[in-house]
Motif scaffolding. Structure first.
Motif, mmCIF file in Angstrom:
data_model
loop_
_atom_site.group_PDB
_atom_site.id
_atom_site.type_symbol
_atom_site.label_atom_id
_atom_site.label_comp_id
_atom_site.label_asym_id
_atom_site.label_seq_id
_atom_site.Cartn_x
_atom_site.Cartn_y
_atom_site.Cartn_z
ATOM 1 N N ILE A 1 -16.309 0.367 15.354
ATOM 2 C CA ILE A 1 -16.816 -0.011 14.030
ATOM 3 C C ILE A 1 -17.689 1.105 13.471
ATOM 4 O O ILE A 1 -17.554 1.501 12.308
ATOM 5 C CB ILE A 1 -17.613 -1.333 14.113
ATOM 6 C CG1 ILE A 1 -16.656 -2.502 14.358
ATOM 7 C CG2 ILE A 1 -18.413 -1.564 12.824
ATOM 8 C CD1 ILE A 1 -17.350 -3.822 14.625
ATOM 9 N N VAL A 2 -18.576 1.644 14.314
ATOM 10 C CA VAL A 2 -19.441 2.751 13.887
ATOM 11 C C VAL A 2 -18.600 3.971 13.538
ATOM 12 O O VAL A 2 -18.804 4.611 12.494
ATOM 13 C CB VAL A 2 -20.461 3.101 14.989
ATOM 14 C CG1 VAL A 2 -21.239 4.367 14.617
ATOM 15 C CG2 VAL A 2 -21.427 1.944 15.213
ATOM 16 N N GLY A 3 -17.640 4.312 14.402
ATOM 17 C CA GLY A 3 -16.778 5.463 14.155
ATOM 18 C C GLY A 3 -15.960 5.317 12.887
ATOM 19 O O GLY A 3 -15.796 6.279 12.119
ATOM 20 N N SER A 4 -15.446 4.118 12.645
ATOM 21 C CA SER A 4 -14.658 3.861 11.439
ATOM 22 C C SER A 4 -15.515 4.038 10.181
ATOM 23 O O SER A 4 -15.070 4.641 9.196
ATOM 24 C CB SER A 4 -14.083 2.441 11.473
ATOM 25 O OG SER A 4 -13.189 2.291 12.553
ATOM 26 N N ALA A 5 -16.744 3.526 10.241
ATOM 27 C CA ALA A 5 -17.655 3.655 9.095
ATOM 28 C C ALA A 5 -17.969 5.121 8.816
ATOM 29 O O ALA A 5 -17.950 5.570 7.657
ATOM 30 C CB ALA A 5 -18.939 2.867 9.367
ATOM 31 N N ASP B 1 -5.695 5.661 9.495
ATOM 32 C CA ASP B 1 -6.140 5.802 10.876
ATOM 33 C C ASP B 1 -7.331 4.878 11.137
ATOM 34 O O ASP B 1 -7.433 4.276 12.203
ATOM 35 C CB ASP B 1 -6.534 7.251 11.162
ATOM 36 C CG ASP B 1 -6.952 7.466 12.608
ATOM 37 O OD1 ASP B 1 -6.091 7.290 13.498
ATOM 38 O OD2 ASP B 1 -8.126 7.792 12.851
ATOM 39 N N VAL B 2 -8.212 4.771 10.143
ATOM 40 C CA VAL B 2 -9.352 3.855 10.259
ATOM 41 C C VAL B 2 -8.861 2.415 10.382
ATOM 42 O O VAL B 2 -9.384 1.631 11.180
ATOM 43 C CB VAL B 2 -10.289 3.995 9.038
ATOM 44 C CG1 VAL B 2 -11.355 2.899 9.046
ATOM 45 C CG2 VAL B 2 -10.948 5.366 9.029
ATOM 46 N N LEU C 1 -14.978 6.896 7.224
ATOM 47 C CA LEU C 1 -14.820 6.533 5.818
ATOM 48 C C LEU C 1 -15.853 7.250 4.947
ATOM 49 O O LEU C 1 -15.542 7.721 3.852
ATOM 50 C CB LEU C 1 -14.951 5.017 5.644
ATOM 51 C CG LEU C 1 -13.755 4.177 6.106
ATOM 52 C CD1 LEU C 1 -14.086 2.697 6.010
ATOM 53 C CD2 LEU C 1 -12.504 4.497 5.281
ATOM 54 N N ILE C 2 -17.090 7.335 5.448
ATOM 55 C CA ILE C 2 -18.166 7.977 4.690
ATOM 56 C C ILE C 2 -17.933 9.477 4.554
ATOM 57 O O ILE C 2 -18.108 10.056 3.476
ATOM 58 C CB ILE C 2 -19.535 7.710 5.368
ATOM 59 C CG1 ILE C 2 -19.896 6.227 5.249
ATOM 60 C CG2 ILE C 2 -20.634 8.569 4.731
ATOM 61 C CD1 ILE C 2 -21.092 5.822 6.077
ATOM 62 N N THR C 3 -17.531 10.111 5.654
ATOM 63 C CA THR C 3 -17.354 11.575 5.644
ATOM 64 C C THR C 3 -15.980 12.006 5.157
ATOM 65 O O THR C 3 -15.759 13.181 4.870
ATOM 66 C CB THR C 3 -17.574 12.142 7.063
ATOM 67 O OG1 THR C 3 -16.601 11.567 7.957
ATOM 68 C CG2 THR C 3 -18.976 11.810 7.564
ATOM 69 N N GLY C 4 -15.044 11.054 5.095
ATOM 70 C CA GLY C 4 -13.689 11.397 4.674
ATOM 71 C C GLY C 4 -12.883 12.100 5.748
ATOM 72 O O GLY C 4 -11.850 12.725 5.451
ATOM 73 N N ALA C 5 -13.335 11.992 6.999
ATOM 74 C CA ALA C 5 -12.623 12.643 8.105
ATOM 75 C C ALA C 5 -11.258 11.987 8.314
ATOM 76 O O ALA C 5 -11.098 10.778 8.134
ATOM 77 C CB ALA C 5 -13.450 12.538 9.388
ATOM 78 N N LYS C 6 -10.291 12.796 8.674
ATOM 79 C CA LYS C 6 -8.961 12.264 8.955
ATOM 80 C C LYS C 6 -8.286 13.093 10.043
ATOM 81 O O LYS C 6 -8.660 14.249 10.279
ATOM 82 C CB LYS C 6 -8.096 12.240 7.694
ATOM 83 C CG LYS C 6 -7.839 13.577 7.036
ATOM 84 C CD LYS C 6 -6.988 13.369 5.786
ATOM 85 C CE LYS C 6 -6.604 14.701 5.155
ATOM 86 N NZ LYS C 6 -5.731 14.509 3.982
#
Length: 201
Positions: free
Chosen positions: A87-91, A169-170, A94-99
């Motif tokens: 959950i933390v990693g997904s958030a 991916d999220v 999403l915030i940083t736009g990492a993919k």
């Protein structure tokens, strides 16, 4: 034999999934890999139970012993920690736009997992019916969880590889989160119950 194969497969799957999950920066594959390692803990408890059945007789083991209940509590805690971390990693993603750089390995691993889990599930059901063991049948039903989870990884990895949209991916990692939370809850429920049953769906 089938329990040993399950444990070995989950270790190998976990190593590759975690390695490529980190290398390719795909949270869904990383979570899937950590889930595989937690399944090893569960598998050790099942193996212990089956060895007890061999020593005492298949019909003379009707409840869990202390080791199995403790293994379930450790497994449940690990699943909850995995769910929280995802959950933390997904958030953060999403915030940083990492993919991910790629999810090709996720596709390969998920397909292999689907095939393997189907074989293991069928194998366990055949043994459970032959021995008329509710415990082994319950273990076979629990293997379905890994089977369904593999489809979540396949869907998120496949769609990302086609569309390259980061939140896919999220979404896959959140699917793993839901399964991890459910498995954690079921592990604690089974630890509190003395009956050899499974509430997996």
């Amino acid at each position: 034999m089938v329990s040993v194969v399950t444990i070995i497969y989950n270790i190998v799957e976990g190593v590759f999934s975690v390695f490529f999950g980190i290398t390719d920066e795909t949270l869904a594959l990383l979570g899937f890999g950590v889930d595989s390692f937690v399944e090893v803990l569960s598998g050790i408890g099942i193996l212990h139970m089956i060895l007890r059945m061999k020593r005492a007789g298949i019909n003379d083991v009707a409840s869990r012993d202390r080791f199995e209940r403790q293994a379930l509590r450790i497994t449940g805690t690990a699943f909850y920690l995995l769910a929280g971390g995802l959950i933390v990693g997904s958030a953060l993603n999403l915030i940083t736009g990492a993919k991910p750089e790629t999810t090709t390995v996720g596709i390969v691993i998920s397909v292999l997992s689907i095939l393997t889990m189907y074989v293991l599930m069928t194998w366990k059901m055949r043994i459970g019916k032959k021995l008329k063991s509710d415990a082994i049948m319950a273990d076979a039903n629990c293997t379905k969880t890994c089977f369904y989870l593999s489809f979540i990884l396949l869907a998120s990895s496949g769609l990302y590889e086609l569309l390259e949209i980061g939140w896919l991916d999220v979404l896959g990692s959140l699917g793993v989160t839901w399964f991890a939370f459910s498995e954690g809850r079921e592990a604690f429920e089974k630890a509190r119950s003395n009956e050899l049953s499974c509430s997996c769906h």
